[in-house]
Scaffold this active site. Structure first.
Site, short mmCIF file in Angstrom:
data_model
loop_
_atom_site.label_atom_id
_atom_site.label_comp_id
_atom_site.label_asym_id
_atom_site.label_seq_id
_atom_site.Cartn_x
_atom_site.Cartn_y
_atom_site.Cartn_z
N ASP A 54 0.84 -1.19 0.00
CA ASP A 54 0.00 0.00 0.00
C ASP A 54 0.88 1.24 0.00
O ASP A 54 1.81 1.36 0.80
CB ASP A 54 -0.90 0.02 1.24
N TYR A 59 2.67 10.18 0.53
CA TYR A 59 3.78 9.64 1.30
C TYR A 59 5.12 10.12 0.73
O TYR A 59 5.54 9.71 -0.35
CB TYR A 59 3.76 8.12 1.32
N LYS A 85 -3.79 5.83 -3.47
CA LYS A 85 -4.87 6.68 -2.97
C LYS A 85 -5.05 7.93 -3.81
O LYS A 85 -4.16 8.35 -4.54
CB LYS A 85 -4.59 7.04 -1.50
#
Length: 341
Positions: A54, A59, A85
Site C-alpha cells: 500500500d 507519502y 490513494k
C-alpha cells in the site's frame, strides 16, 4: 520462501496477503530512509512472501510511489496486489522544507486536497506514471473525514459525493483500470457514511481496530454483513504497541500509555511478544482481509513476519478479555473463546 496466507477481498477477485507492507515509512515518515535501504526493505518483504503493498502520492510527497514503482518494475504484474490513494494532487513546489507533514525529506511537491471527479482522475493518472503500471488493484479515497478537515469537511465531502469523486472511482472500476475502490482513513465514522453513500469494496482503517482499541467494532460487524472488506492499518497504533511513544502520529497521552503497558504485561505472562499479539488480533474479525504494517528496514520486515507467523496460546486472549483489555464482543484468534465471533 512460501507466500503468506491470503484472504479474498469480497466481490473483486483479489486475494491479499494477511500481512501487507505499508510504504509510508519507506518515504521518510519522521526519519529519512535512503534509497538502498528502501529497496532492500521491499526485497525482504517480497522474499518473506508479502504480496500486498500500500502506498499513496502523499507519502514523502510522491517518494513512496516512485520507490515502490521502481521495485515492482521487474515483477510479474499478476504476482502482487497494489493499492494507492486519491484525494490530494501533488503540485510542484521548490519551497518545500524537510519535515513538512512529518516527512523527513519530501520531494518538491505541495499536496492540495481535491476530491472532485477531475481531481480523482488526475491523481490516478499521476500514480500510474510514478508506479509504472497500467492498472491499480485497489484505489482508496485518502483522509476524508471531520477530524482531518474540520470546518472544510463538508466542502470535501460534497466534492466526493456530488462533485463526481465517487463517480470517478466507479468509472475506473467499470473500465477495469481499478479492481476495487474504497477509503483509506483514520475515522471509522466517515467510512460508515461512505459505504451508505456509494457501493465500496473495502475500507483501509488505520488505528481504530487494534489490540489497543476496538471502538470501531460495530462498524466492522456491519462491513462483515455487507461484504465490505476491511484492511487494518496502523496495528501498532503509530508505534505505541511496538515499543515507541507515539500514538495517532503524536506523543502518546498517559492513559493510552498505561493501557499499552497493561497489554504488554499480560502478554509477558504468556511469553507472547506484544507485537505478535497486535498483528494477529485484528485478523480474527471476519471482515478483516489483511493487516498493513509500516516497515523501514529489512530487520523490521523479518521481525513483523516472525511475529505474524508466531503461534499464540489461546489463554492469552482469554486473559486479556478477562482483565477488560479487549472488548467483550470482539472475535478472538484461534485458540481463544468465541472464535470468529
Amino acid at each position: 520462501m512460501n507466500k503468506f496466507p491470503s484472504r479474498p477481498l469480497p466481490g473483486t477477485g483479489l486475494r491479499l496477503s494477511t500481512l501487507g507492507l505499508g510504504a509510508a515509512a519507506l518515504a521518510g515518515l519522521y526519519d529519512a530512509v535512503d534509497a538502498p535501504t528502501a529497496a532492500a526493505t521491499l526485497r525482504a518483504a517480497w522474499d518473506q512472501g508479502l504480496r500486498f503493498i500500500d502506498t499513496a502520492p502523499f507519502y514523502g510527497y510522491t517518494r513512496s510511489e516512485n520507490r515502490v514503482g521502481a521495485f515492482l518494475s521487474d515483477r510479474c504484474r499478476e504476482d502482487y496486489v497494489l493499492s494507492t490513494k486519491v484525494g490530494r494532487l501533488m503540485e510542484p513546489d521548490d519551497s518545500i522544507l524537510p519535515g513538512a507533514d512529518g516527512w523527513a525529506d519530501p520531494l518538491p511537491f505541495r499536496p492540495v486536497y481535491d476530491y472532485s471527479y477531475r481531481g480523482v482522475m488526475q491523481s490516478f493518472e499521476g500514480s500510474l506514471r510514478r508506479l509504472g503500471v497500467q492498472r491499480i488493484d485497489i484505489l482508496l479515497v485518502h483522509d476524508i473525514g471531520r477530524l482531518t478537515h474540520g470546518a472544510r469537511h463538508e466542502l470535501h465531502w460534497h466534492a466526493l459525493t456530488h462533485g463526481g469523486g465517487f463517480r470517478a472511482l466507479q468509472e475506473l472500476r467499470d473500465q477495469g483500470l481499478v479492481r476495487a475502490i474504497g477509503l483509506g482513513v483514520n475515522e471509522w465514522e466517515i467510512a460508515q457514511e461512505a459505504i451508505a453513500a456509494t457501493p465500496l469494496d473495502c475500507v483501509l482503517l488505520a488505528g481504530r481496530y487494534t489490540l489497543l482499541e476496538q471502538g470501531a467494532l460495530p462498524f466492522l460487524d456491519r462491513c462483515a454483513r455487507a461484504g465490505v472488506g476491511v484492511i487494518v492499518g496502523g496495528p501498532f497504533n503509530s508505534g505505541l504497541l511496538a515499543g515507541q511513544a507515539k500514538y495517532d502520529y503524536s506523543s502518546a497521552p498517559p492513559d493510552i500509555t498505561a493501557r499499552a503497558r497493561a497489554l504488554a504485561a499480560v502478554c509477558a505472562e504468556f511469553d507472547v511478544p506484544l507485537e505478535a499479539a497486535a498483528l494477529n488480533f485484528p485478523l480474527a474479525h471476519p471482515a478483516v482481509v489483511s493487516v498493513l504494517a509500516g516497515m523501514r528496514s529489512p530487520a523490521q520486515v523479518l521481525a513483523n513476519a516472525g511475529w505474524m507467523r508466531q503461534p499464540l496460546p489461546g489463554e492469552v486472549w482469554q486473559a486479556l478479555r478477562d482483565r477488560g483489555l479487549i472488548h467483550p464482543e470482539a472475535p478472538l484468534p484461534l485458540g481463544g473463546v468465541k472464535e470468529g465471533g
